[in-house]
Scaffold this active site. Structure first.
Site, PDB file in Angstrom:
ATOM      1  N   CYS A 111       0.819  -1.211   0.000  1.00 25.08           N
ATOM      2  CA  CYS A 111       0.000   0.000   0.000  1.00 25.08           C
ATOM      3  C   CYS A 111       0.853   1.261   0.000  1.00 25.08           C
ATOM      4  CB  CYS A 111      -0.964  -0.006   1.182  1.00 25.08           C
ATOM      5  SG  CYS A 111      -0.173  -0.361   2.766  1.00 25.08           S
ATOM      6  N   HIS A 151      -0.927   0.622   7.590  1.00 23.23           N
ATOM      7  CA  HIS A 151      -1.550   0.685   6.267  1.00 23.23           C
ATOM      8  C   HIS A 151      -1.511   2.115   5.749  1.00 23.23           C
ATOM      9  CE1 HIS A 151      -4.084  -0.647   3.027  1.00 23.23           C
ATOM     10  NE2 HIS A 151      -5.054   0.178   3.349  1.00 23.23           N
TER      11      HIS A 151
END
Length: 837
Positions: free
Chosen positions: A328, A797
């Site tokens: 990510c 994340h």
């Protein structure tokens, strides 16, 4: 088929062969798309049907293995869960989107694989069982079917490198002979400490069978720490968490090693206490799941705009990127740069020409992979709604709503030359952005001749002005250097809600540091403008050898922006280190305006009344004085049992002020053959054959690094100059050389002619010949931002938000939505575009 001359060149691939079979080289079609992929039996590269002709034109290859995957209609396998009695494998690491990471799978679609031999240009398909197919061709096809694709091989290598390690204490455990005590594998279990009522978060000590409760969690739940207390009293080293034991996994913790570990003898150790892992099922969350919940729940709710039903969006420029396993950080950076017009034009306009005329292996061509990426993101061809939102196994933090793209070739190519970006570990998006921009800059030096568009990275570049004021003479020196990201400090003293934060912290103190379940977290609110202003604040540098006076004093250093770029990237220095040098994140909220004016940051060079700092000289017949060291920093390193010579070398190489930087330098250079050899800085400029100036003698060069750079075709002087300008960082030194390839000889000549006595490790680097950059007004509008969820850059994340057509869009892997209230306060990297009016 005897007409095809390549038949004799078809060889059976092996495990070492570089095979791509899950992604087209020129687009993001996969075996699931249309007619599937066509794998060149000689080149072992895959192409969608529309690009087979292009490959044939380049290679004259006729034979391909057609690989097609077809979803099994209405047949889905429900993942087993705790509730239905199945054995759910818990995550083994704090990460989203990785094997062994947080399991977010709800449903898994099964596929049937179909293979045929394809003949071009006849457009003819043959079943692999057809007797007309020569044996060597058939064997080649069968082998391709069984081999892993290159991306899968790289993934497997990375996961193997991240395995949980066996405990050093596991095989030496002596279990007490307690025949009367057996643990019921079905429970219920309770903490053995009298008066403790804990029945969850229980740990079984493998030595004596003691069951103790674990630590208390941040929300007040958890245990009372009796398992840890038992270890403190007995020194029995290893415990296993009850409720996590299955035939495939159990949470095992080593107190002396202070880490989750594996136990090679776990089955034996458990059966000693009457527990059979083969019949036990998971009933509790693992430690990784619990830690992930704690770290992400608060921020993830804000990122997801909890309580709002966000609209899914599709179309050109609204394409999601599949999480390839902790990728990510890469996806958020890619989405941001391709939201900028110049990147779109640069890699789309000549895309077909590049595909046609570049003869290099397309998987190794940066030009082809960037053009492919631009089309994949911007065309809308892959921004196609899924019939039902789904989550790929162990891949995504949120149910995907579109097909999206999976840039496996791009990740493999970019990461191949980087030790960290080639892994499946989470990385710092800021470091990746910097690396990618430098990669593009190098590639632009050798780009195809038919490309006329400007280098898109120039949009971010600006001249930084560094000012040094001598503490004894008051004289000043101004230098400029090229930058592309403005990194600014985050100072908690700038918080605008100090009173509220103080009250919240006092309340927490009264609650023994534990936040109640429904208690709102209060974080310091820091204006972004304050961080920007903090960038220009002067700072004091000790042990400055003044060229004006010839004695040691201090200097006042500061920086400003001499030019303003078209697109301003602002990076927040949110990540610092604890006293034990473990990374931590400053949990703050940023007050981020949509419009900023930074004209006050402009540096205009020497001011009226300022006296330029005189450049002194060193007596060439004498020994250069031993550099002095910050004693506090040196003592810190020595207290960690590093040898004195290593500490001194590290301080010289890293600037002498930061123990953490010096410590990292020592770890990185532990294997250097000359790491423990004392190097005395001696000035021997009287030697006419010596091409290095006196500053070389103040900078400790790693001989292996110098040799590595010389092995790339550079001279000794060029290698040392690059290492000096990058403070000894080998990777950055190579980047520096390629980015200055056009005027290296000039830079070396000027460096050799320099006689400055200023220690280069204590002052900003001065670039003697800066390339021109664009300049304009300092008024900017927010274009987008990248947010990080988690306590440090090694876990968590990344999500990005981009303003497109006056609408804010949230890009979270393959989940692309309209954002009603973009959480600008959680940003880590902000992109501002200069206002034209």
């Amino acid at each position: 088929m005897e007409l095809f001359p390549e038949l004799k060149n078809i060889k059976v691939p092996t495990e070492k062969s570089r095979l791509w079979k899950d992604e087209c080289c020129y687009c993001f079609d996969t075996p699931e798309n249309g007619e599937g992929l066509f794998i060149d039996l000689i080149g072992l590269l895959a192409f969608s049907k529309k690009y087979v002709q292009l490959n044939h034109q380049k290679t004259h290859h006729h034979l391909y293995l057609n690989f097609k995957k077809v979803a099994i209609v209405n047949e889905k396998v429900k993942s087993p869960t705790i509730e239905n009695g199945g054995e759910e494998k818990p995550p083994k690491k704090l990460a989203i989107g990785v094997e062994g990471g947080f399991n977010v799978e709800d449903e898994e679609i099964k596929y049937e694989e179909h293979y045929k031999l394809y003949i071009f240009p006849d457009d003819k398909f043959l079943e692999l069982s057809d007797p007309i197919i020569p044996e060597n061709v058939r064997v080649c096809c069968e082998k391709i079917k069984t081999l892993n694709s290159q991306s899968r091989k790289e993934e497997i290598v990375s996961w193997n490198a991240e395995s949980v390690f066996p405990s050093a204490f596991a095989e030496s455990i002596i279990q007490l002979d307690n025949n009367t005590k057996k643990i019921d594998p079905k429970g219920p279990w309770r903490c053995d400490i009298e008066g403790c009522d804990k029945v969850e978060n229980l740990w079984l000590n493998l030595t004596d069978g003691f069951i103790g409760c674990g630590r208390k969690y941040a929300d007040g739940t958890g245990g009372n720490g009796h398992a840890q207390e038992h270890f403190n009293q007995t020194q029995y080293p290893i415990s296993v968490k009850l409720g996590t034991i299955t035939k495939d996994h159990a949470d095992v913790y080593s107190y002396p090693e202070d880490d989750m570990v594996s136990d090679p003898l776990l089955f034996q150790h458990l059966t000693h206490w009457g527990l059979n892992p083969n019949v036990m099922v998971k009933t509790e969350k693992s430690m990784a799941e619990l830690e992930l919940d704690q770290n992400l729940n608060f921020e993830f709710g804000k990122i997801q705009e909890k309580g709002k039903l966000l609209e899914n969006v599709f179309g050109p420029g609204l394409t999601g990127i599949e999480n390839l396993g902790n990728s990510c950080y890469m996806s958020s950076v890619i989405q941001m740069i391709f939201a900028i017009d110049s990147f779109q034009t640069r890699y789309l306009k000549d895309r077909e020409a590049s595909f046609k005329d570049i003869t290099q292996d397309p998987t190794q061509s940066f030009e082809i992979q960037m053009s492919k990426l631009a089309h994949g993101l911007l065309s809308g061809d892959y921004s196609i709604p899924l019939s039902k939102p789904s989550k790929n196994a162990n891949e995504e933090s949120e149910a995907a709503t579109q097909i999206g793209i999976a840039p496996k070739m791009f990740k493999s190519l970019i990461g191949a030359s980087h030790a960290e970006f080639s892994t499946m570990k989470q990385q710092d998006a800021h470091e990746y952005l910097q690396y990618l921009l430098e990669y593009i800059e190098r590639a632009e030096h050798s780009r195809p001749s038919w490309i006329q568009q400007a280098n898109p990275t120039r949009l971010f570049q600006f001249h930084n002005e560094d000012r040094i004021e001598c503490g004894s003479s008051g004289q000043v020196k101004y230098t400029r250097r090229l930058e592309n990201i403005l990194s600014v400090p985050v100072n908690l003293d700038d918080a605008t809600n100090k009173q509220e934060v103080a009250q919240y912290e006092e309340t927490l103190k009264q609650q023994n540091g534990v936040r109640q379940k429904d208690q709102e977290e209060i974080r310091p609110i820091i204006p972004l403008v304050s961080c920007i202003n903090g960038f220009v604040e002067p700072y004091r540098v000790e042990d400055f050898l003044s060229p004006a006076t010839g004695v040691k004093t201090f200097s006042l250093n500061s920086s400003r922006m001499a030019t303003f770029p078209e697109v301003l990237i602002i990076h927040l220095k949110k990540y610092t280190y604890n006293a034990d040098y473990t990374p931590k994140k400053l949990n703050v909220f940023m007050d981020v305006p949509d419009i900023i004016d930074i004209d006050s940051l402009r540096g205009r060079g020497i001011k009226e009344g300022e006296v330029p700092l005189k450049e002194g000289t060193i007596n060439t017949t004498t020994k250069v004085p031993e550099p002095s060291f910050n004693q506090e920093v040196l003592d810190t390193l020595l207290s960690m049992d590093f040898p004195l010579v290593r500490c001194k070398k590290a301080l010289l190489a890293t600037g002498g002020k930061d123990a953490e930087l010096a410590m990292n330098w020592i770890f990185e250079h532990t294997e250097d053959p000359d790491i423990d050899i004392e190097q005395t800085p001696v000035n021997n400029n009287n030697n006419n054959n010596n091409s290095s100036n006196s500053n070389d003698k103040l900078f400790v060069f790693n001989s292996q690094d110098v040799d590595n750079i010389i092995g790339m075709g550079f001279t000794d002087s060029q290698a040392k100059l690059a290492l000096k300008n990058t403070k000894g960082n080998l990777e950055r030194a190579a980047d520096w050389l390629f980015s200055h390839i056009d005027n290296l000889d000039e830079l070396v000549a000027k460096d050799n002619a320099s006689t400055s006595s200023i220690n280069p490790s204590l002052i900003p680097q001065s670039t003697t010949s800066l390339q021109p950059v664009s300049d304009g007004v300092g008024k900017y509008e927010l274009l987008g931002f990248i947010s990080h969820l988690g306590n440090n850059v090694t876990c968590g994340h990344y999500v990005c938000h981009i303003k497109k057509n006056n609408r804010w869009i949230k890009f979270n892997d393959r989940h692309v939505q309209l954002s009603e209230q973009p959480p600008k306060e959680l940003g880590y990297i902000y992109f501002y575009k200069r206002q034209l009016n």
